[in-house]
Design a protein around this motif. Structure first.
Motif, PDB file in Angstrom:
ATOM      1  N   VAL A  46     -29.679 -41.825  67.725  1.00 48.77           N
ATOM      2  CA  VAL A  46     -29.763 -40.475  67.172  1.00 48.77           C
ATOM      3  C   VAL A  46     -28.731 -40.255  66.068  1.00 48.77           C
ATOM      4  CG1 VAL A  46     -29.461 -38.017  67.698  1.00 48.77           C
ATOM      5  CG2 VAL A  46     -30.752 -39.486  69.263  1.00 48.77           C
ATOM      6  N   VAL A  49     -29.399 -42.164  62.667  1.00 48.43           N
ATOM      7  CA  VAL A  49     -30.638 -41.626  62.106  1.00 48.43           C
ATOM      8  C   VAL A  49     -30.404 -40.237  61.531  1.00 48.43           C
ATOM      9  CG1 VAL A  49     -32.942 -40.758  62.687  1.00 48.43           C
ATOM     10  CG2 VAL A  49     -32.223 -43.010  63.477  1.00 48.43           C
ATOM     11  N   GLN A  53     -31.111 -39.293  57.745  1.00 40.52           N
ATOM     12  CA  GLN A  53     -32.071 -38.246  57.423  1.00 40.52           C
ATOM     13  C   GLN A  53     -31.453 -37.170  56.543  1.00 40.52           C
ATOM     14  OE1 GLN A  53     -33.344 -37.248  61.423  1.00 40.52           O
ATOM     15  NE2 GLN A  53     -35.248 -38.380  61.179  1.00 40.52           N
ATOM     16  N   SER A  72     -38.423 -38.131  58.390  1.00 38.07           N
ATOM     17  CA  SER A  72     -38.435 -38.071  59.851  1.00 38.07           C
ATOM     18  C   SER A  72     -39.001 -39.336  60.480  1.00 38.07           C
ATOM     19  CB  SER A  72     -39.243 -36.850  60.311  1.00 38.07           C
ATOM     20  OG  SER A  72     -39.328 -36.812  61.720  1.00 38.07           O
ATOM     21  N   GLU A  76     -36.823 -43.075  62.096  1.00 37.84           N
ATOM     22  CA  GLU A  76     -36.848 -43.031  63.567  1.00 37.84           C
ATOM     23  C   GLU A  76     -37.658 -44.188  64.139  1.00 37.84           C
ATOM     24  OE1 GLU A  76     -37.895 -39.202  65.142  1.00 37.84           O
ATOM     25  OE2 GLU A  76     -36.521 -38.150  63.804  1.00 37.84           O
ATOM     26  N   LYS A  80     -36.247 -47.702  66.129  1.00 33.48           N
ATOM     27  CA  LYS A  80     -36.757 -47.992  67.473  1.00 33.48           C
ATOM     28  C   LYS A  80     -37.363 -49.395  67.497  1.00 33.48           C
ATOM     29  CE  LYS A  80     -38.247 -43.236  68.275  1.00 33.48           C
ATOM     30  NZ  LYS A  80     -39.472 -42.436  68.459  1.00 33.48           N
ATOM     31  N   SER A 108     -37.662 -44.893  72.937  1.00 39.44           N
ATOM     32  CA  SER A 108     -38.174 -43.658  72.350  1.00 39.44           C
ATOM     33  C   SER A 108     -37.698 -42.433  73.116  1.00 39.44           C
ATOM     34  CB  SER A 108     -39.710 -43.685  72.329  1.00 39.44           C
ATOM     35  OG  SER A 108     -40.182 -44.682  71.453  1.00 39.44           O
ATOM     36  N   PHE A 111     -33.970 -41.667  72.642  1.00 41.94           N
ATOM     37  CA  PHE A 111     -33.806 -40.938  71.391  1.00 41.94           C
ATOM     38  C   PHE A 111     -34.233 -39.481  71.559  1.00 41.94           C
ATOM     39  CE2 PHE A 111     -35.032 -39.323  67.306  1.00 41.94           C
ATOM     40  CZ  PHE A 111     -34.131 -39.872  66.415  1.00 41.94           C
ATOM     41  N   GLU A 115     -31.915 -35.953  71.361  1.00 44.24           N
ATOM     42  CA  GLU A 115     -32.391 -35.024  70.332  1.00 44.24           C
ATOM     43  C   GLU A 115     -32.697 -33.666  70.972  1.00 44.24           C
ATOM     44  OE1 GLU A 115     -35.281 -35.793  66.624  1.00 44.24           O
ATOM     45  OE2 GLU A 115     -36.337 -35.638  68.539  1.00 44.24           O
ATOM     46  N   HIS A 141     -42.805 -38.522  71.350  1.00 48.37           N
ATOM     47  CA  HIS A 141     -42.013 -39.754  71.269  1.00 48.37           C
ATOM     48  C   HIS A 141     -42.477 -40.775  72.309  1.00 48.37           C
ATOM     49  CE1 HIS A 141     -38.902 -39.197  68.233  1.00 48.37           C
ATOM     50  NE2 HIS A 141     -38.815 -37.925  68.592  1.00 48.37           N
TER      51      HIS A 141
END
Length: 230
Positions: A46, A49, A53, A72, A76, A80, A108, A111, A115, A141
């Motif tokens: 996270v 990323v 981002q 996005s 991500e 992964k 996934s 993450f 998030e 996800h």
């Protein structure tokens, strides 16, 4: 909501979904320590990323299409994919096609869980908002993880088209993640009419992949042979 209640509500969807897909491994469940390891790597993703981002938003802007696919989805899903490929893909514990789904879903949902926690505390979410996130981003996800893991399993255990399946392990989650985000962006006032059919499609597709991955397990074949001998 109290801080503890908010934390539990934010973490619970990811844990529940990971448990669900872990228990779908019908023939040789993976070591929980390895699954949690991949979950933890997903949590750690996270932070880099988020930094990437933020940089991409400054460079590319926040147009819905650009943000959904390039800002996005791309980083991500790439990270992964990177974690699954370099941490577990060649490991001896990855010994049947369904294992790819378990490990990719673990990354996934690791993450997605952190998030979700950050969104909950930074935006002062209430229980209803967290419930909606459980049905949408967190569940999404998980679906992207199933797609990724299914093709990692096909890549490792198919005798041909390995490169094709490794590529699809990235491109399919990237595409559907982008579609998911873009749909939310452009249908803010009537998103439910688009997201319910999309999530239904993704869930049905994922459950089919789960069934197919289990059906291709060499352990299933061995079990069948043992029954025939008996």
């Amino acid at each position: 909501m109290s801080i503890l209640s908010l934390l539990i509500a934010a973490v619970a969807p990811g844990v529940a979904l990971l448990s669900y897909f872990y228990l779908k491994d019908r023939y040789d469940p993976e070591p929980i320590s390895f699954v949690l390891k991949l979950f933890f790597f997903g949590v750690l993703l996270v932070f880099p990323v988020m930094v990437l981002q933020r940089t991409l938003v400054q460079g590319l802007g926040d147009h819905p299409f650009v943000f959904s696919f390039l800002t996005s989805s791309l980083p991500e899903e790439f990270f992964k994919w990177f974690i699954v490929y370099f941490i577990i893909y060649k490991h001896t514990n990855f010994d049947e096609p369904y294992d790819g789904i378990v490990y990719a879903v673990a990354v996934s949902l690791g993450f997605a869980t952190l998030e979700n926690v950050l969104y909950a505390f930074l935006n002062d979410y209430d229980f209803t908002a967290l419930l909606m996130r459980a049905f949408l981003p967190v569940s999404g996800h998980a679906m992207f993880g199933v797609m990724m893991g299914y093709h990692f399993g096909r890549a490792k255990f198919s005798s041909d088209r390995t490169s094709r399946h490794l590529a699809m392990a990235f491109w399919l989650p990237f595409f559907w993640h982008g579609v998911f985000d873009y749909t939310l962006f452009v249908s803010k006032n009537y998103w439910v009419w688009f997201m319910i059919p999309l999530m239904t499609f993704l869930w049905l597709r994922s459950l089919l992949k789960v069934k197919r991955a289990n059906a291709k397990s060499p352990l299933r074949m061995a079990t069948r042979e043992e029954r025939v001998k008996i």
